[in-house]
Design a protein around this motif. Structure first.
Motif, PDB file in Angstrom:
ATOM      1  N   ALA A 106     109.268   5.717 -61.502  1.00  0.00           N
ATOM      2  CA  ALA A 106     109.666   5.290 -62.833  1.00  0.00           C
ATOM      3  C   ALA A 106     110.806   6.176 -63.314  1.00  0.00           C
ATOM      4  O   ALA A 106     110.787   7.393 -63.118  1.00  0.00           O
ATOM      5  N   GLY A 107     111.803   5.569 -63.922  1.00  0.00           N
ATOM      6  CA  GLY A 107     112.927   6.327 -64.432  1.00  0.00           C
ATOM      7  C   GLY A 107     114.074   6.333 -63.453  1.00  0.00           C
ATOM      8  O   GLY A 107     114.012   5.756 -62.353  1.00  0.00           O
ATOM      9  N   GLU A 108     115.153   6.972 -63.874  1.00  0.00           N
ATOM     10  CA  GLU A 108     116.366   7.018 -63.072  1.00  0.00           C
ATOM     11  C   GLU A 108     116.697   8.459 -62.705  1.00  0.00           C
ATOM     12  O   GLU A 108     116.125   9.412 -63.230  1.00  0.00           O
ATOM     13  N   GLY A 109     117.679   8.596 -61.818  1.00  0.00           N
ATOM     14  CA  GLY A 109     118.154   9.916 -61.426  1.00  0.00           C
ATOM     15  C   GLY A 109     117.309  10.535 -60.334  1.00  0.00           C
ATOM     16  O   GLY A 109     116.346   9.952 -59.829  1.00  0.00           O
ATOM     17  N   VAL A 110     117.680  11.732 -59.975  1.00  0.00           N
ATOM     18  CA  VAL A 110     117.006  12.480 -58.915  1.00  0.00           C
ATOM     19  C   VAL A 110     116.095  13.523 -59.549  1.00  0.00           C
ATOM     20  O   VAL A 110     116.494  14.241 -60.473  1.00  0.00           O
ATOM     21  N   ARG A 111     114.881  13.612 -59.056  1.00  0.00           N
ATOM     22  CA  ARG A 111     113.937  14.644 -59.495  1.00  0.00           C
ATOM     23  C   ARG A 111     113.735  15.654 -58.370  1.00  0.00           C
ATOM     24  O   ARG A 111     114.107  15.404 -57.220  1.00  0.00           O
ATOM     25  N   HIS A 112     113.099  16.763 -58.721  1.00  0.00           N
ATOM     26  CA  HIS A 112     112.861  17.795 -57.715  1.00  0.00           C
ATOM     27  C   HIS A 112     111.517  18.454 -57.938  1.00  0.00           C
ATOM     28  O   HIS A 112     110.968  18.422 -59.054  1.00  0.00           O
ATOM     29  N   MET A 113     110.999  19.034 -56.887  1.00  0.00           N
ATOM     30  CA  MET A 113     109.805  19.863 -56.962  1.00  0.00           C
ATOM     31  C   MET A 113     109.989  21.070 -56.040  1.00  0.00           C
ATOM     32  O   MET A 113     110.631  20.972 -54.992  1.00  0.00           O
ATOM     33  N   ASP A 114     109.478  22.208 -56.470  1.00  0.00           N
ATOM     34  CA  ASP A 114     109.633  23.458 -55.735  1.00  0.00           C
ATOM     35  C   ASP A 114     108.317  23.857 -55.075  1.00  0.00           C
ATOM     36  O   ASP A 114     107.227  23.542 -55.574  1.00  0.00           O
ATOM     37  N   ALA A 115     108.440  24.562 -53.945  1.00  0.00           N
ATOM     38  CA  ALA A 115     107.269  25.072 -53.232  1.00  0.00           C
ATOM     39  C   ALA A 115     107.635  26.389 -52.561  1.00  0.00           C
ATOM     40  O   ALA A 115     108.794  26.614 -52.196  1.00  0.00           O
ATOM     41  N   ALA A 116     106.647  27.255 -52.416  1.00  0.00           N
ATOM     42  CA  ALA A 116     106.838  28.554 -51.764  1.00  0.00           C
ATOM     43  C   ALA A 116     105.953  28.625 -50.529  1.00  0.00           C
ATOM     44  O   ALA A 116     104.735  28.420 -50.620  1.00  0.00           O
ATOM     45  N   LEU A 117     106.572  28.902 -49.373  1.00  0.00           N
ATOM     46  CA  LEU A 117     105.847  28.996 -48.107  1.00  0.00           C
ATOM     47  C   LEU A 117     105.910  30.441 -47.610  1.00  0.00           C
ATOM     48  O   LEU A 117     106.956  30.900 -47.133  1.00  0.00           O
ATOM     49  N   PRO A 118     104.822  31.207 -47.723  1.00  0.00           N
ATOM     50  CA  PRO A 118     104.840  32.577 -47.192  1.00  0.00           C
ATOM     51  C   PRO A 118     104.863  32.570 -45.677  1.00  0.00           C
ATOM     52  O   PRO A 118     104.323  31.668 -45.035  1.00  0.00           O
ATOM     53  N   PHE A 119     105.505  33.597 -45.096  1.00  0.00           N
ATOM     54  CA  PHE A 119     105.548  33.685 -43.637  1.00  0.00           C
ATOM     55  C   PHE A 119     105.357  35.127 -43.199  1.00  0.00           C
ATOM     56  O   PHE A 119     105.660  36.082 -43.935  1.00  0.00           O
ATOM     57  N   THR A 120     104.852  35.277 -41.977  1.00  0.00           N
ATOM     58  CA  THR A 120     104.712  36.569 -41.310  1.00  0.00           C
ATOM     59  C   THR A 120     105.143  36.387 -39.870  1.00  0.00           C
ATOM     60  O   THR A 120     104.653  35.483 -39.176  1.00  0.00           O
ATOM     61  N   CYS A 121     106.065  37.219 -39.398  1.00  0.00           N
ATOM     62  CA  CYS A 121     106.482  37.151 -37.994  1.00  0.00           C
ATOM     63  C   CYS A 121     106.359  38.536 -37.367  1.00  0.00           C
ATOM     64  O   CYS A 121     106.500  39.550 -38.053  1.00  0.00           O
ATOM     65  N   GLN A 122     106.089  38.546 -36.074  1.00  0.00           N
ATOM     66  CA  GLN A 122     105.877  39.793 -35.346  1.00  0.00           C
ATOM     67  C   GLN A 122     106.699  39.792 -34.071  1.00  0.00           C
ATOM     68  O   GLN A 122     106.978  38.749 -33.492  1.00  0.00           O
ATOM     69  N   ALA A 123     107.065  40.994 -33.644  1.00  0.00           N
ATOM     70  CA  ALA A 123     107.766  41.174 -32.372  1.00  0.00           C
ATOM     71  C   ALA A 123     107.320  42.495 -31.770  1.00  0.00           C
ATOM     72  O   ALA A 123     107.053  43.472 -32.491  1.00  0.00           O
ATOM     73  N   GLU A 124     107.233  42.532 -30.443  1.00  0.00           N
ATOM     74  CA  GLU A 124     106.795  43.732 -29.735  1.00  0.00           C
ATOM     75  C   GLU A 124     107.990  44.529 -29.232  1.00  0.00           C
ATOM     76  O   GLU A 124     108.986  43.955 -28.781  1.00  0.00           O
ATOM     77  N   ALA A 125     107.866  45.842 -29.320  1.00  0.00           N
ATOM     78  CA  ALA A 125     108.861  46.772 -28.772  1.00  0.00           C
ATOM     79  C   ALA A 125     108.094  48.017 -28.336  1.00  0.00           C
ATOM     80  O   ALA A 125     107.673  48.824 -29.170  1.00  0.00           O
TER      81      ALA A 125
END
Length: 470
Positions: A76-95
């Protein structure tokens, strides 16, 4: 009897990890109550924020947040709408060589982001993430540069003058700055902000004593809805900072990367302007060319000597700099393009392949455009380009490389699609590593005294030495 040696101890850092960790983050998100139901998703865009780095023996862990924005057409309505989301991440590497005393340079980026509507009130967001990681471990380069009290033992020395490029410091500095940004459009309207993106760059760095002065800018890009039309506002926010760097001289050279940690916007109810607050992390690697004297061989005219040697790996820089590769691409679109509403570029994987005396650097770049077709409908199009850069890399050398996102992007309608032009910067460091055999310990045998005439009759067997032998 062990003889005392003069030593030159250089405190430096060894690169023990240089990699890019790629992973996918997925999350379902509910459309906020204040937003209308989804009719059709246009596209999505995301940026990565670095929130933490943890070191432990043998591994590094990086944490962060992917801030995603989904653009959609409402039922319903005109124009472009938006929604925001936050995706937490954790990455690891061996040394394996890394300990808690090490230092890590980490820069996350989003390679692509997509969203799919599960129902009119729920979406599934997928973000492909890449985190550039470099880990440095502190070490001592212990070089023998001569024998103490050598004359009384009849010591003859073969000394070699060497130079090597060493990493003298790895430092970081978090900093925050705020600036008021005018989001007013040509008609003075306030507009609704759909998306706010920030890309930090370091443009200049200089060492003065123990202080590293660096300057740069944050390229801010806001996508707004103004009277049913999508419009883009871009501004460049300059910053200047000072970082303390211990043990560095003015002859050192610095490589500095800035990562985004957080981005917030406070906008007044009636005003078109808003206050943007940025949290950034500056990460610096300082390198210096050191001159050194190394004891390569030794013998005595009076005593039989026993030596123990060690192999040192010395690095020499053959190239350091930025190569700008101009890009011009033509891409087809399903429908004729009337106007381009919004466009952006995401950096993908960067690969290094060797071809003879050259290294071919290949960067995957995903281009996205939102456009209005000849039927006055908003459409989205994607295309991945492969951009190559060739660097001379002699035998025995290695090439370290990273890319910075294009600062300017030019997109215009063309016959059958779009013409895309930008410049991609490849930051390259080419190092040649050479092994140097040097004396580490020296022993004199009391019972093995040389006859006075023996040193005059034989020659030392060392291939680079023409002195009389023991």
């Amino acid at each position: 009897m062990e003889l005392e040696l003069r030593r030159d101890v250089i405190n430096c850092f060894e690169l023990v990890l240089d990699t890019t960790v790629c992973q996918e983050e997925t999350q379902e998100a509910i459309v906020p109550d204040a937003c209308p139901d989804i009719l059709r998703i246009l596209d999505s865009r995301a940026q990565a924020c670095l929130t933490g780095k943890q070191l432990r023996d043998g591994a590094v862990t990086v944490t962060g947040l992917v801030r995603a924005c989904v653009f959609y057409l409402p039922e319903a309505g005109e124009g472009v709408r938006h929604m925001d989301a936050a995706l937490p991440f954790t990455c690891q590497a061996e040394a394996k060589a890394l300990t808690g005393q090490g230092s890590v340079i980490a820069v996350p980026r989003v390679r692509w982001c997509e969203a799919r509507a599960l129902n009119p009130r729920k979406v599934l967001i997928r973000a492909d993430l890449a985190v550039d990681l470099q880990a440095y471990q502190p070490m001592e380069l212990n070089l023998c540069c001569g024998v103490e009290e050598g004359e009384e033992h009849g010591i003859r020395q073969l000394l070699s003058e060497q130079s090597a490029d060493v990493t003298t410091s790895v430092q970081e500095k978090p900093f925050t700055f705020s600036e008021t940004v005018d989001f007013a459009l040509s008609g003075g309207d306030r507009g609704e902000i759909l998306s706010l993106q920030a890309e930090p760059y370091c443009t200049e760095s200089k060492l003065i004593g123990s202080k590293l002065i660096f300057k740069g800018s944050v390229e801010l890009e806001a996508l707004l809805m103004d009277g049913g039309e999508m419009k883009t506002v871009r501004q460049s926010l300059a910053f200047s900072q000072i970082m303390e760097v211990a043990g560095a001289g003015e002859s050192c050279e610095c490589e500095l990367r800035v990562a985004l940690a957080d981005l917030t916007l406070q906008r007044a109810e009636e005003a078109a302007a808003g206050e943007v607050t940025l949290e950034l992390l500056a990460q610096a690697v300082v390198r210096e060319t050191r001159q050194m004297t190394v004891l390569c061989d030794v013998y005595s005219t009076n005593w039989q000597m026993e030596t123990k040697t060690v192999s040192h790996m010395l690095a020499h820089t053959t190239e350091r700099g930025v190569r700008a590769i101009p890009v011009r691409e033509l891409m087809e679109t399903p429908a004729m393009v009337r106007t381009v509403a919004h466009s952006w570029v995401d950096l993908g994987e960067i690969r290094v392949n060797r071809e003879g005396e050259q290294s071919v650097l290949t960067a995957d770049v995903q281009f996205t455009a939102l456009y209005i077709d000849d039927g006055e409908q908003l459409q989205s199009v994607h295309k991945t380009f492969q951009i190559q850069c060739r660097v001379e890399t002699p035998a025995g050398s290695s090439c370290q490389c990273w890319c910075s996102a294009p600062r300017e992007l030019f997109v215009t309608p063309a016959a059958g699609g779009l013409e895309v032009r930008f410049s991609l910067d490849f930051h390259c460091l080419v190092l040649v590593r050479q092994s140097l055999e040097a004396v580490y310990r020296l022993y004199r045998h009391h019972s093995w005294k040389i006859r006075p005439d023996a040193a005059q009759r034989t020659i030392c067997s060392h291939p680079s030495c023409h002195l009389p032998a023991c």
